[in-house]
Design a protein around this motif. Sequence first.
Motif, PDB file in Angstrom:
ATOM      1  N   ALA A  64     -14.821  35.569  -2.848  1.00 43.63           N
ATOM      2  CA  ALA A  64     -13.715  35.060  -2.033  1.00 43.63           C
ATOM      3  C   ALA A  64     -13.037  36.189  -1.274  1.00 43.63           C
ATOM      4  O   ALA A  64     -12.710  36.044  -0.091  1.00 43.63           O
ATOM      5  CB  ALA A  64     -12.711  34.335  -2.932  1.00 43.63           C
ATOM      6  N   VAL A  65     -12.855  37.322  -1.941  1.00 41.03           N
ATOM      7  CA  VAL A  65     -12.197  38.453  -1.289  1.00 41.03           C
ATOM      8  C   VAL A  65     -13.046  38.961  -0.138  1.00 41.03           C
ATOM      9  O   VAL A  65     -12.559  39.198   0.968  1.00 41.03           O
ATOM     10  CB  VAL A  65     -11.934  39.579  -2.313  1.00 41.03           C
TER      11      VAL A  65
ATOM     12  N   LEU B  47      -3.742  38.054  -2.304  1.00 40.91           N
ATOM     13  CA  LEU B  47      -4.740  38.292  -3.336  1.00 40.91           C
ATOM     14  C   LEU B  47      -4.535  37.378  -4.529  1.00 40.91           C
ATOM     15  O   LEU B  47      -5.491  36.836  -5.090  1.00 40.91           O
ATOM     16  CB  LEU B  47      -4.684  39.751  -3.799  1.00 40.91           C
TER      17      LEU B  47
ATOM     18  N   GLN C  92      -9.871  29.022  -8.004  1.00 42.52           N
ATOM     19  CA  GLN C  92     -11.279  29.141  -8.416  1.00 42.52           C
ATOM     20  C   GLN C  92     -11.879  27.770  -8.541  1.00 42.52           C
ATOM     21  O   GLN C  92     -11.312  26.922  -9.227  1.00 42.52           O
ATOM     22  CB  GLN C  92     -11.364  29.901  -9.740  1.00 42.52           C
TER      23      GLN C  92
ATOM     24  N   THR D 134     -16.950  35.159  -8.554  1.00 44.22           N
ATOM     25  CA  THR D 134     -16.473  34.256  -7.502  1.00 44.22           C
ATOM     26  C   THR D 134     -15.240  34.831  -6.817  1.00 44.22           C
ATOM     27  O   THR D 134     -15.047  34.648  -5.623  1.00 44.22           O
ATOM     28  CB  THR D 134     -16.140  32.879  -8.070  1.00 44.22           C
ATOM     29  N   ALA D 135     -14.400  35.556  -7.583  1.00 41.57           N
ATOM     30  CA  ALA D 135     -13.231  36.178  -6.961  1.00 41.57           C
ATOM     31  C   ALA D 135     -13.668  37.222  -5.943  1.00 41.57           C
ATOM     32  O   ALA D 135     -13.124  37.292  -4.838  1.00 41.57           O
ATOM     33  CB  ALA D 135     -12.333  36.805  -8.020  1.00 41.57           C
TER      34      ALA D 135
ATOM     35  N   SER E 153     -12.916  36.678   2.822  1.00 48.11           N
ATOM     36  CA  SER E 153     -11.683  36.725   3.610  1.00 48.11           C
ATOM     37  C   SER E 153     -11.552  38.040   4.360  1.00 48.11           C
ATOM     38  O   SER E 153     -10.927  38.095   5.415  1.00 48.11           O
ATOM     39  CB  SER E 153     -10.478  36.524   2.704  1.00 48.11           C
ATOM     40  N   LEU E 154     -12.141  39.105   3.851  1.00 49.70           N
ATOM     41  CA  LEU E 154     -12.072  40.375   4.558  1.00 49.70           C
ATOM     42  C   LEU E 154     -12.950  40.357   5.801  1.00 49.70           C
ATOM     43  O   LEU E 154     -12.656  41.028   6.785  1.00 49.70           O
ATOM     44  CB  LEU E 154     -12.526  41.515   3.649  1.00 49.70           C
TER      45      LEU E 154
ATOM     46  N   LEU F  67      -6.380  40.782  10.048  1.00 56.65           N
ATOM     47  CA  LEU F  67      -5.677  40.636   8.780  1.00 56.65           C
ATOM     48  C   LEU F  67      -6.669  40.241   7.699  1.00 56.65           C
ATOM     49  O   LEU F  67      -7.339  39.237   7.832  1.00 56.65           O
ATOM     50  CB  LEU F  67      -4.609  39.544   8.892  1.00 56.65           C
ATOM     51  N   PRO F  68      -6.755  40.986   6.651  1.00 56.32           N
ATOM     52  CA  PRO F  68      -7.698  40.615   5.598  1.00 56.32           C
ATOM     53  C   PRO F  68      -7.158  39.504   4.711  1.00 56.32           C
ATOM     54  O   PRO F  68      -7.911  38.832   4.046  1.00 56.32           O
ATOM     55  CB  PRO F  68      -7.861  41.903   4.802  1.00 56.32           C
ATOM     56  N   THR F  69      -5.843  39.317   4.670  1.00 56.84           N
ATOM     57  CA  THR F  69      -5.301  38.319   3.766  1.00 56.84           C
ATOM     58  C   THR F  69      -5.124  37.010   4.508  1.00 56.84           C
ATOM     59  O   THR F  69      -4.955  36.997   5.724  1.00 56.84           O
ATOM     60  CB  THR F  69      -3.940  38.761   3.245  1.00 56.84           C
ATOM     61  N   PRO F  70      -5.135  35.910   3.781  1.00 56.69           N
ATOM     62  CA  PRO F  70      -4.869  34.624   4.431  1.00 56.69           C
ATOM     63  C   PRO F  70      -3.456  34.643   4.996  1.00 56.69           C
ATOM     64  O   PRO F  70      -2.562  35.195   4.385  1.00 56.69           O
ATOM     65  CB  PRO F  70      -4.999  33.599   3.300  1.00 56.69           C
TER      66      PRO F  70
ATOM     67  N   LEU G 172      -7.118  47.397  -3.070  1.00 57.82           N
ATOM     68  CA  LEU G 172      -8.264  46.793  -3.743  1.00 57.82           C
ATOM     69  C   LEU G 172      -9.031  47.829  -4.546  1.00 57.82           C
ATOM     70  O   LEU G 172      -9.502  47.545  -5.651  1.00 57.82           O
ATOM     71  CB  LEU G 172      -9.186  46.134  -2.712  1.00 57.82           C
TER      72      LEU G 172
ATOM     73  N   MET H 251     -10.220  31.684  11.040  1.00 56.77           N
ATOM     74  CA  MET H 251      -9.292  31.645   9.907  1.00 56.77           C
ATOM     75  C   MET H 251      -7.945  32.232  10.330  1.00 56.77           C
ATOM     76  O   MET H 251      -6.915  31.759   9.985  1.00 56.77           O
ATOM     77  CB  MET H 251      -9.887  32.485   8.775  1.00 56.77           C
TER      78      MET H 251
ATOM     79  N   LEU I 106      -5.856  34.089  -3.665  1.00 53.63           N
ATOM     80  CA  LEU I 106      -7.303  34.097  -3.668  1.00 53.63           C
ATOM     81  C   LEU I 106      -7.864  34.009  -5.087  1.00 53.63           C
ATOM     82  O   LEU I 106      -8.762  33.241  -5.371  1.00 53.63           O
ATOM     83  CB  LEU I 106      -7.807  35.397  -3.034  1.00 53.63           C
ATOM     84  N   PHE I 107      -7.286  34.825  -5.972  1.00 54.93           N
ATOM     85  CA  PHE I 107      -7.827  34.877  -7.314  1.00 54.93           C
ATOM     86  C   PHE I 107      -7.545  33.596  -8.092  1.00 54.93           C
ATOM     87  O   PHE I 107      -8.233  33.294  -9.061  1.00 54.93           O
ATOM     88  CB  PHE I 107      -7.232  36.055  -8.083  1.00 54.93           C
TER      89      PHE I 107
END
Lengths: 98, 197
Positions: free
Chosen positions: A91-92, B190, B197, A87-88, A95-96, B8-11, B37, B1, B193-194
Amino acid sequence: MTLLNQIQTVRSRSRQSGSSRITDEQISDLVSKLQDLLPEARLRGNDRVPSSRVLQETCSYIRSLHREVDDLSERLSELLATSDMSTAQAAVIRSLLM
Amino acid sequence: MDAKGAPLPTPPSPNPSGSRASATVDAPKPMLAFHFLRALSRVHAGPARRRTRTISRAAYSSMARAAGPRRAWSRALLRQAQARRSTTLASRRAAVLVRRRVVAGPAPPLALPRLTGRSSGNTSGETSAARAALLPPPPPAPRQGGEPARSDALRRLVPGGAGMEYCSLLEETADYVRCLRAQVQLMQGLADLFSCQ
């Protein structure tokens, strides 16, 4: 031409003329660029902050960034160990792509 | 988003001085994310011990890789990472000895009366070098007329900053701070994101 190139040009020109001093104006220009990078909490008013103060704040800012990297590394290592990777990863990737 | 429109890949996390325009262009954020990554996936696949330090090192080396060799700080970080990768325990010990001898070389010999015959004989050179290594290194003289006191601390903080001229140090510091901040934002994103869950 970047500022550094300009400074190097001035430096080589002034070396030919005998003096090898970078102008204070260029140094204060660089210092003000550094001041712009600092988060606003550390700047008490944008004008006429002495450059030694800017350097001091920059040093403490860099130190706090290093500390944040260490804290986040620790947090990431815990999360990597415990989180459900599928799931991580989803999610990554989500978002990418967005 | 992403309301800014940049890739930008990050929120989007709050950038404290995001309203000011930066004069130079940094490494694009996707490159930063890619390198980090990739390093993270290697860490996850690898041994579970000392992950924090491995991740922290991966952060700095991926930052340096994204910036490329055009910056002195990124070159210094890449050199450190390469040295760490290519040393075994024995060669690491040898590197420490070499470093001590190099430090002893330019140190002022006036404190040691027996250092005059430095070129004569290996043994005397080594013992005096070892003795010189035990002395505290002399504080580096300020490089230029402006702001020497604070710039020493800055030189220690910015990788590769020790041998630079003062104005180069200021430029490198600016770039280093920008990239550090981007790296912190990436890691923060990151971690968020992690953890959801």
